[in-house]
Design a protein around this motif. Structure first.
Motif: not given
Length: 151
Positions: A50, A53-54, A63
């Motif tokens: 996460a 990814n953000r 998220n």
């Protein structure tokens, strides 16, 4: 007339038999670890996925959901591999852990925004290292039928 045999000058140390490695934890500790390792590993993996990814942006609901889905998938796959791998011969045992490590690393690397080709090659590099280590470990600690070596 009989003579005594000469004694060596080095002091003799008695040979102490070395027992096998003791199990210092009780069954309860092993049971806790059997479930804690996949859960904690999954949460760490999900948080890591996460965060990648953000890309340093704000934390959103999607998220967080993405992190928990990754955590559940990682933990489930880890438990499945851990249950299935000991049933296989040492070569397939090593290949199964290799595939797990390569896939999980490749997925994390793909979250950085790199191309699929680069993610694949990086995952193959990690998988090659994991295969070398696991194959060596299982080859030196199991007999040909896959049973633990009694040494």
């Amino acid at each position: 007339m009989a003579h005594a045999a000469p004694a060596s000058s080095a002091p003799k140390t008695p040979r102490i038999p070395t027992p096998s490695t003791p199990d210092v934890f009780d069954e309860r500790s092993h049971t806790i670890a059997r479930w804690a390792i996949p859960v904690v590993g999954g949460l760490l993996y999900g948080f890591w996925a996460a965060a990648i990814n953000r890309s340093g942006g704000p934390i959103t609901g999607w998220n967080i959901l993405f992190g928990f889905v990754c955590a559940i998938a990682f933990a489930a796959l880890y438990i499945g591999v851990r249950m299935l791998a000991p049933l296989l011969k040492r070569e397939l045992h090593a290949v199964l852990w290799t595939a797990f490590a390569g896939i999980t690393f490749g997925f994390l690397y793909s979250q950085t925004g790199e191309t699929v080709l680069r993610s694949t090659f990086m995952a193959l590099g990690v998988a090659a290292g994991v295969f070398a280590v696991t194959f060596y470990r299982y080859y030196t600690h199991e007999d040909a039928e896959g049973h633990p070596d009694p040494r």
